[in-house]
Design a protein around this motif. Structure first.
Motif, PDB file in Angstrom:
ATOM      1  N   ASP A  16      11.683 -14.013   6.597  1.00  0.00           N
ATOM      2  CA  ASP A  16      12.626 -12.931   6.498  1.00  0.00           C
ATOM      3  C   ASP A  16      11.934 -11.726   5.610  1.00  0.00           C
ATOM      4  O   ASP A  16      12.278 -10.617   5.919  1.00  0.00           O
ATOM      5  N   LEU A  17      11.389 -12.102   4.386  1.00  0.00           N
ATOM      6  CA  LEU A  17      10.959 -11.155   3.643  1.00  0.00           C
ATOM      7  C   LEU A  17       9.944 -10.334   3.981  1.00  0.00           C
ATOM      8  O   LEU A  17       9.892  -9.112   4.163  1.00  0.00           O
ATOM      9  N   GLY A  18       9.215 -10.843   4.883  1.00  0.00           N
ATOM     10  CA  GLY A  18       7.866 -10.319   5.503  1.00  0.00           C
ATOM     11  C   GLY A  18       8.255  -9.214   6.673  1.00  0.00           C
ATOM     12  O   GLY A  18       8.048  -8.035   6.744  1.00  0.00           O
ATOM     13  N   ARG A  19       9.583  -9.707   7.434  1.00  0.00           N
ATOM     14  CA  ARG A  19      10.103  -8.737   8.393  1.00  0.00           C
ATOM     15  C   ARG A  19      10.769  -7.539   7.709  1.00  0.00           C
ATOM     16  O   ARG A  19      10.887  -6.607   8.218  1.00  0.00           O
ATOM     17  N   ALA A  20      11.631  -7.736   6.645  1.00  0.00           N
ATOM     18  CA  ALA A  20      12.028  -6.712   5.843  1.00  0.00           C
ATOM     19  C   ALA A  20      11.028  -5.778   5.367  1.00  0.00           C
ATOM     20  O   ALA A  20      11.322  -4.665   5.529  1.00  0.00           O
ATOM     21  N   ILE A  21      10.136  -5.991   4.810  1.00  0.00           N
ATOM     22  CA  ILE A  21       9.086  -5.354   4.358  1.00  0.00           C
ATOM     23  C   ILE A  21       8.305  -4.624   5.438  1.00  0.00           C
ATOM     24  O   ILE A  21       8.118  -3.262   5.424  1.00  0.00           O
ATOM     25  N   THR A  22       8.032  -5.115   6.687  1.00  0.00           N
ATOM     26  CA  THR A  22       7.684  -4.411   7.791  1.00  0.00           C
ATOM     27  C   THR A  22       8.465  -3.468   8.133  1.00  0.00           C
ATOM     28  O   THR A  22       8.029  -2.401   8.621  1.00  0.00           O
ATOM     29  N   SER A  23       9.719  -3.647   8.326  1.00  0.00           N
ATOM     30  CA  SER A  23      10.554  -2.788   9.045  1.00  0.00           C
ATOM     31  C   SER A  23      10.688  -1.489   8.096  1.00  0.00           C
ATOM     32  O   SER A  23      10.750  -0.320   8.214  1.00  0.00           O
ATOM     33  N   ARG A  24      10.675  -1.568   6.498  1.00  0.00           N
ATOM     34  CA  ARG A  24      10.581  -0.529   5.690  1.00  0.00           C
ATOM     35  C   ARG A  24       9.370   0.207   5.850  1.00  0.00           C
ATOM     36  O   ARG A  24       9.416   1.464   5.662  1.00  0.00           O
ATOM     37  N   LEU A  25       8.294  -0.569   5.873  1.00  0.00           N
ATOM     38  CA  LEU A  25       7.016   0.110   5.780  1.00  0.00           C
ATOM     39  C   LEU A  25       6.858   0.890   7.215  1.00  0.00           C
ATOM     40  O   LEU A  25       6.286   2.323   7.358  1.00  0.00           O
ATOM     41  N   HIS A  26       7.311   0.283   8.228  1.00  0.00           N
ATOM     42  CA  HIS A  26       7.366   1.141   9.591  1.00  0.00           C
ATOM     43  C   HIS A  26       8.258   2.285   9.584  1.00  0.00           C
ATOM     44  O   HIS A  26       7.793   3.234  10.171  1.00  0.00           O
ATOM     45  N   GLU A  27       9.237   2.239   8.913  1.00  0.00           N
ATOM     46  CA  GLU A  27      10.322   3.708   8.947  1.00  0.00           C
ATOM     47  C   GLU A  27       9.505   4.420   8.037  1.00  0.00           C
ATOM     48  O   GLU A  27       9.496   5.679   8.276  1.00  0.00           O
ATOM     49  N   ALA A  28       8.872   4.375   6.792  1.00  0.00           N
ATOM     50  CA  ALA A  28       8.395   5.172   6.116  1.00  0.00           C
ATOM     51  C   ALA A  28       6.972   5.876   6.635  1.00  0.00           C
ATOM     52  O   ALA A  28       6.660   6.737   6.589  1.00  0.00           O
ATOM     53  N   SER A  29       6.356   4.966   7.445  1.00  0.00           N
ATOM     54  CA  SER A  29       5.118   5.433   8.107  1.00  0.00           C
ATOM     55  C   SER A  29       5.524   6.608   9.355  1.00  0.00           C
ATOM     56  O   SER A  29       4.561   7.141   9.610  1.00  0.00           O
ATOM     57  N   GLN A  30       6.496   6.649   9.633  1.00  0.00           N
ATOM     58  CA  GLN A  30       7.054   7.632  10.671  1.00  0.00           C
ATOM     59  C   GLN A  30       6.879   8.902  10.193  1.00  0.00           C
ATOM     60  O   GLN A  30       6.680  10.126  10.637  1.00  0.00           O
ATOM     61  N   GLN A  31       7.001   9.034   8.672  1.00  0.00           N
ATOM     62  CA  GLN A  31       6.917  10.161   8.066  1.00  0.00           C
ATOM     63  C   GLN A  31       5.619  10.652   7.542  1.00  0.00           C
ATOM     64  O   GLN A  31       5.453  11.764   6.851  1.00  0.00           O
TER      65      GLN A  31
END
Length: 144
Positions: A16-31
């Motif tokens: 769950d922690l890995g998925r949360a970090i991945t989603s945050r990184l994915h959102e930040a990588s769009q910018q």
């Protein structure tokens, strides 16, 4: 909660922690700018490839000891050096024992040859040394 359930719960929370970090990184990588995102993509691919290679390593031996067994990984050239390092002391020990045996045999042969030379060059004949009366004569002369 049993140990197995605790371990499963911990793995699930890590996932769950890995998925949360991945989603945050994915959102930040769009910018991020395009060139930075391409470099990150290349680095991710390289990291995934290295991980796959690490997982593909196969066990080269099974070491059994008593009631348990363990896998021993092959290290290629490093494994050969480790094998040589394991056998080298045994080879040195065997070579040392053979050398000691050879030297001892040579030393014994030299001692026997020296005794033979003394017996054969002495004034008394060799048969005198086996005569019981001569042995008694030598014992009496030593005590005087």
């Amino acid at each position: 909660m049993t140990a197995k359930q605790h371990a499963n719960h911990r793995i699930a929370s890590q996932d769950d922690l890995g998925r949360a970090i991945t989603s945050r990184l994915h959102e930040a990588s769009q910018q991020l700018p395009h060139d930075v995102s391409e470099r990150l993509k290349a680095a991710r691919m390289l990291a995934l490839e290295k991980r796959r290679q690490a997982q593909v390593r196969l066990a080269s031996a099974v070491v059994a000891s008593g009631g348990s067994a363990a896998l021993q990984l092959g290290d290629g050239l490093r494994g050969k050096w480790r094998l040589l390092g394991a056998w080298l002391p045994l080879l040195a020990l065997v070579a040392g024992l053979v050398t000691i045996d050879f030297v001892q045999d040579d030393f014994r042969a030299q001692e026997i040859a020296d005794v033979d030379v003394e017996l054969l060059t002495d004034d008394l004949p060799p048969d005198a040394f086996t005569d019981p009366g001569f042995a008694q004569y030598l014992r009496l002369n030593r005590t005087e």
